[in-house]
Design a protein around this motif. Sequence first.
Motif, PDB file in Angstrom:
ATOM      1  N   PRO A 255      28.263   8.145  13.618  1.00 28.25           N
ATOM      2  CA  PRO A 255      29.162   9.044  14.339  1.00 28.25           C
ATOM      3  C   PRO A 255      29.319   8.650  15.796  1.00 28.25           C
ATOM      4  CG  PRO A 255      27.041  10.086  13.955  1.00 28.25           C
ATOM      5  CD  PRO A 255      27.055   8.826  13.133  1.00 28.25           C
ATOM      6  N   GLY A 256      30.457   9.039  16.362  1.00 27.80           N
ATOM      7  CA  GLY A 256      30.686   8.782  17.779  1.00 27.80           C
ATOM      8  C   GLY A 256      29.951   9.758  18.663  1.00 27.80           C
ATOM      9  N   ALA A 257      29.552  10.899  18.091  1.00 29.54           N
ATOM     10  CA  ALA A 257      28.792  11.901  18.835  1.00 29.54           C
ATOM     11  C   ALA A 257      28.054  12.797  17.855  1.00 29.54           C
ATOM     12  CB  ALA A 257      29.710  12.746  19.719  1.00 29.54           C
ATOM     13  N   ALA A 258      26.896  13.285  18.282  1.00 28.89           N
ATOM     14  CA  ALA A 258      26.141  14.284  17.521  1.00 28.89           C
ATOM     15  C   ALA A 258      25.997  15.528  18.390  1.00 28.89           C
ATOM     16  CB  ALA A 258      24.766  13.751  17.137  1.00 28.89           C
ATOM     17  N   VAL A 259      26.263  16.683  17.805  1.00 28.45           N
ATOM     18  CA  VAL A 259      26.141  17.956  18.517  1.00 28.45           C
ATOM     19  C   VAL A 259      25.086  18.775  17.778  1.00 28.45           C
ATOM     20  CG1 VAL A 259      27.320  20.052  19.261  1.00 28.45           C
ATOM     21  CG2 VAL A 259      28.539  17.845  19.266  1.00 28.45           C
ATOM     22  N   ILE A 260      23.961  19.013  18.424  1.00 33.12           N
ATOM     23  CA  ILE A 260      22.780  19.545  17.755  1.00 33.12           C
ATOM     24  C   ILE A 260      22.282  20.805  18.459  1.00 33.12           C
ATOM     25  CG2 ILE A 260      20.380  19.035  17.151  1.00 33.12           C
ATOM     26  CD1 ILE A 260      21.183  16.081  16.986  1.00 33.12           C
ATOM     27  N   GLN A 261      22.098  21.867  17.678  1.00 35.18           N
ATOM     28  CA  GLN A 261      21.565  23.118  18.199  1.00 35.18           C
ATOM     29  C   GLN A 261      20.164  23.380  17.649  1.00 35.18           C
ATOM     30  OE1 GLN A 261      25.229  25.533  16.868  1.00 35.18           O
ATOM     31  NE2 GLN A 261      24.486  26.641  18.668  1.00 35.18           N
ATOM     32  N   TYR A 262      19.373  24.010  18.434  1.00 35.99           N
ATOM     33  CA  TYR A 262      18.066  24.585  18.083  1.00 35.99           C
ATOM     34  C   TYR A 262      17.347  23.917  16.903  1.00 35.99           C
ATOM     35  CZ  TYR A 262      21.735  27.601  15.942  1.00 35.99           C
ATOM     36  OH  TYR A 262      22.875  28.085  15.345  1.00 35.99           O
ATOM     37  N   THR A 263      16.813  22.730  17.162  1.00 35.99           N
ATOM     38  CA  THR A 263      15.964  22.068  16.178  1.00 35.99           C
ATOM     39  C   THR A 263      14.811  21.381  16.884  1.00 35.99           C
ATOM     40  OG1 THR A 263      15.905  20.447  14.372  1.00 35.99           O
ATOM     41  CG2 THR A 263      17.332  19.941  16.217  1.00 35.99           C
ATOM     42  N   GLY A 264      13.680  21.272  16.189  1.00 38.39           N
ATOM     43  CA  GLY A 264      12.520  20.615  16.754  1.00 38.39           C
ATOM     44  C   GLY A 264      12.471  19.123  16.460  1.00 38.39           C
ATOM     45  N   HIS A 265      13.586  18.555  16.050  1.00 35.69           N
ATOM     46  CA  HIS A 265      13.636  17.129  15.709  1.00 35.69           C
ATOM     47  C   HIS A 265      13.276  16.289  16.933  1.00 35.69           C
ATOM     48  CE1 HIS A 265      15.037  13.667  13.359  1.00 35.69           C
ATOM     49  NE2 HIS A 265      15.604  13.229  14.462  1.00 35.69           N
ATOM     50  N   ARG A 270      17.289   3.496  19.268  1.00 35.37           N
ATOM     51  CA  ARG A 270      18.354   2.895  20.065  1.00 35.37           C
ATOM     52  C   ARG A 270      19.711   3.006  19.378  1.00 35.37           C
ATOM     53  NH1 ARG A 270      16.477  -0.082  24.261  1.00 35.37           N
ATOM     54  NH2 ARG A 270      14.217  -0.475  24.295  1.00 35.37           N
ATOM     55  N   ASN A 271      19.696   3.305  18.088  1.00 40.98           N
ATOM     56  CA  ASN A 271      20.941   3.405  17.334  1.00 40.98           C
ATOM     57  C   ASN A 271      21.582   4.787  17.400  1.00 40.98           C
ATOM     58  OD1 ASN A 271      20.705   0.732  16.349  1.00 40.98           O
ATOM     59  ND2 ASN A 271      19.335   1.428  14.720  1.00 40.98           N
ATOM     60  N   ASP A 272      20.888   5.739  17.993  1.00 47.43           N
ATOM     61  CA  ASP A 272      21.402   7.099  18.005  1.00 47.43           C
ATOM     62  C   ASP A 272      22.714   7.192  18.782  1.00 47.43           C
ATOM     63  OD1 ASP A 272      19.260   9.674  17.316  1.00 47.43           O
ATOM     64  OD2 ASP A 272      18.596   7.611  17.104  1.00 47.43           O
ATOM     65  N   PRO A 273      23.609   8.066  18.336  1.00 41.42           N
ATOM     66  CA  PRO A 273      24.877   8.248  19.032  1.00 41.42           C
ATOM     67  C   PRO A 273      24.704   9.113  20.276  1.00 41.42           C
ATOM     68  CG  PRO A 273      24.750   9.778  17.221  1.00 41.42           C
ATOM     69  CD  PRO A 273      23.507   8.918  17.140  1.00 41.42           C
ATOM     70  N   PRO A 274      25.693   9.151  21.150  1.00 41.38           N
ATOM     71  CA  PRO A 274      25.670  10.124  22.241  1.00 41.38           C
ATOM     72  C   PRO A 274      25.411  11.522  21.680  1.00 41.38           C
ATOM     73  CG  PRO A 274      27.469   8.589  22.540  1.00 41.38           C
ATOM     74  CD  PRO A 274      26.890   8.307  21.189  1.00 41.38           C
ATOM     75  N   THR A 275      24.556  12.285  22.345  1.00 36.99           N
ATOM     76  CA  THR A 275      24.077  13.537  21.768  1.00 36.99           C
ATOM     77  C   THR A 275      24.156  14.692  22.755  1.00 36.99           C
ATOM     78  OG1 THR A 275      22.563  12.329  20.309  1.00 36.99           O
ATOM     79  CG2 THR A 275      22.112  14.663  20.675  1.00 36.99           C
ATOM     80  N   TYR A 276      24.759  15.782  22.285  1.00 37.15           N
ATOM     81  CA  TYR A 276      24.801  17.043  23.020  1.00 37.15           C
ATOM     82  C   TYR A 276      23.859  18.007  22.306  1.00 37.15           C
ATOM     83  CZ  TYR A 276      26.653  21.503  24.802  1.00 37.15           C
ATOM     84  OH  TYR A 276      26.788  22.744  25.375  1.00 37.15           O
ATOM     85  N   SER A 277      23.000  18.710  23.051  1.00 37.40           N
ATOM     86  CA  SER A 277      22.072  19.650  22.435  1.00 37.40           C
ATOM     87  C   SER A 277      21.985  20.925  23.250  1.00 37.40           C
ATOM     88  CB  SER A 277      20.668  19.047  22.312  1.00 37.40           C
ATOM     89  OG  SER A 277      20.619  18.028  21.347  1.00 37.40           O
ATOM     90  N   CYS A 278      21.751  22.033  22.537  1.00 38.34           N
ATOM     91  CA  CYS A 278      21.530  23.307  23.218  1.00 38.34           C
ATOM     92  C   CYS A 278      20.557  24.157  22.409  1.00 38.34           C
ATOM     93  CB  CYS A 278      22.842  24.050  23.446  1.00 38.34           C
ATOM     94  SG  CYS A 278      23.759  24.512  21.958  1.00 38.34           S
ATOM     95  N   VAL A 279      19.779  24.998  23.109  1.00 41.44           N
ATOM     96  CA  VAL A 279      18.736  25.791  22.470  1.00 41.44           C
ATOM     97  C   VAL A 279      18.375  26.968  23.376  1.00 41.44           C
ATOM     98  CG1 VAL A 279      16.871  24.439  23.492  1.00 41.44           C
ATOM     99  CG2 VAL A 279      16.465  25.622  21.340  1.00 41.44           C
ATOM    100  N   GLY A 280      17.857  28.033  22.797  1.00 41.44           N
ATOM    101  CA  GLY A 280      17.395  29.165  23.578  1.00 41.44           C
ATOM    102  C   GLY A 280      15.961  28.973  24.041  1.00 41.44           C
ATOM    103  N   GLU A 281      15.658  29.446  25.224  1.00 41.50           N
ATOM    104  CA  GLU A 281      14.306  29.284  25.763  1.00 41.50           C
ATOM    105  C   GLU A 281      13.281  30.158  25.047  1.00 41.50           C
ATOM    106  OE1 GLU A 281      14.278  29.840  29.968  1.00 41.50           O
ATOM    107  OE2 GLU A 281      15.680  28.203  30.359  1.00 41.50           O
ATOM    108  N   SER A 282      13.753  31.194  24.344  1.00 42.17           N
ATOM    109  CA  SER A 282      12.831  32.075  23.616  1.00 42.17           C
ATOM    110  C   SER A 282      12.834  31.781  22.125  1.00 42.17           C
ATOM    111  CB  SER A 282      13.213  33.546  23.867  1.00 42.17           C
ATOM    112  OG  SER A 282      13.074  33.871  25.229  1.00 42.17           O
ATOM    113  N   ASP A 283      13.230  30.576  21.761  1.00 43.18           N
ATOM    114  CA  ASP A 283      13.259  30.169  20.360  1.00 43.18           C
ATOM    115  C   ASP A 283      11.831  29.942  19.872  1.00 43.18           C
ATOM    116  OD1 ASP A 283      13.594  28.834  17.885  1.00 43.18           O
ATOM    117  OD2 ASP A 283      15.503  27.983  18.546  1.00 43.18           O
ATOM    118  N   GLY A 284      11.384  30.778  18.936  1.00 46.68           N
ATOM    119  CA  GLY A 284      10.035  30.654  18.408  1.00 46.68           C
ATOM    120  C   GLY A 284       9.917  29.657  17.274  1.00 46.68           C
TER     121      GLY A 284
END
Length: 342
Positions: A255-265, A270-284
């Motif tokens: 992919p040309g981009a990965a958009v990832i929310q709330y994961t512990g991955h 070096r092969n990873d695509p440009p990545t946008y991530s977002c998560v909550g600070e109180s995510d248990g």
Amino acid sequence: MRKNRLPALLLCTLLCLAGCGGQGRQISDAASPPPSGAEITPAEVTETAAQTESYTRSTPISAVMSDPAFGDYGRLIFPANTGYWSGNTLEELHLTWYSHVDPDKTVEIVNYMKARAEAGETIFYDIYTEEEKAADPAKRDTGLFFFRGEPGAKFAVCNAGGGFAYVGAMHDSFPHALELSKKGYNAFALIYRPGAQTACEDLARAISFIFAYAEELQVDTDCYSLWGGSAGGRMAAYLGTYGPAGFGGDDLPRPGAAVIQYTGHSEYSRNDPPTYSCVGESDGIASWRVMEQRLAQLSALGIDTEFHHYPGLGHGFGLGTGTAAEGWLDDAVTFWEKQMEG
């Protein structure tokens, strides 16, 4: 590269893994997509749905699933694994591990689907043949819901989470796909087999299907994006690292981009695509520090990244409507569009 096997780290850390080996057959064995029907724009479909209001908050979920407009795939609009959701009506829908489920968005989505289906458009595609489904009955609970954008626009595949135990699409991929289609992009929401291994195989097959039928689907395959939250975020990350061929799909671009929310991955390469991530600070469930560290490591490799964390917000916030995360999808689209320009 090892094909069709997730790294051992994932097997130790993911909830409810259900590994299943074996390489998928090539996309040429899949049935051709049916005709898409009359051309109508996403805005026209949304307007029609609003005028029709076939469903309301008080509509029974069972009435949506059994609606003749959806044929055999109506049962897949809500999780096939019934032990992970509850509620009798659209307003009462509750999904395990998810917060901020928006009844109004649920109603909008199902009305949108019904309006499009009744207008003659194909909104659901099988990714496996009848022969493959007969050999592996679990594949009957898979497929792609298509939220059509502008003809010839780029595409995204949205992957819901659910702990690899179920697919929480109504909150974690359908809303994202709908909003992307409103922006003109062609968005698919994948219904996959639970289990980290099988989920990644299904995503690889889905991407291969879209590439194989790009002309019929009227999508641009260049710089496509993968979106996902929680378990779906891991799927997007793994396909970004290994590509579709790494999980039995065709030999296709990452992919040309990965958009990832709330994961512990935490794995990266070096092969990873440009990545946008977002998560909550109180995510248990998924620590924002883990996500922050992964993106810092990607940035150190020269990979474009963008990271956001929101105070007081827990796991599974979806679009984040009414929360500190509201508007994050617009930022993610801007990030994707930046990669298109590069």
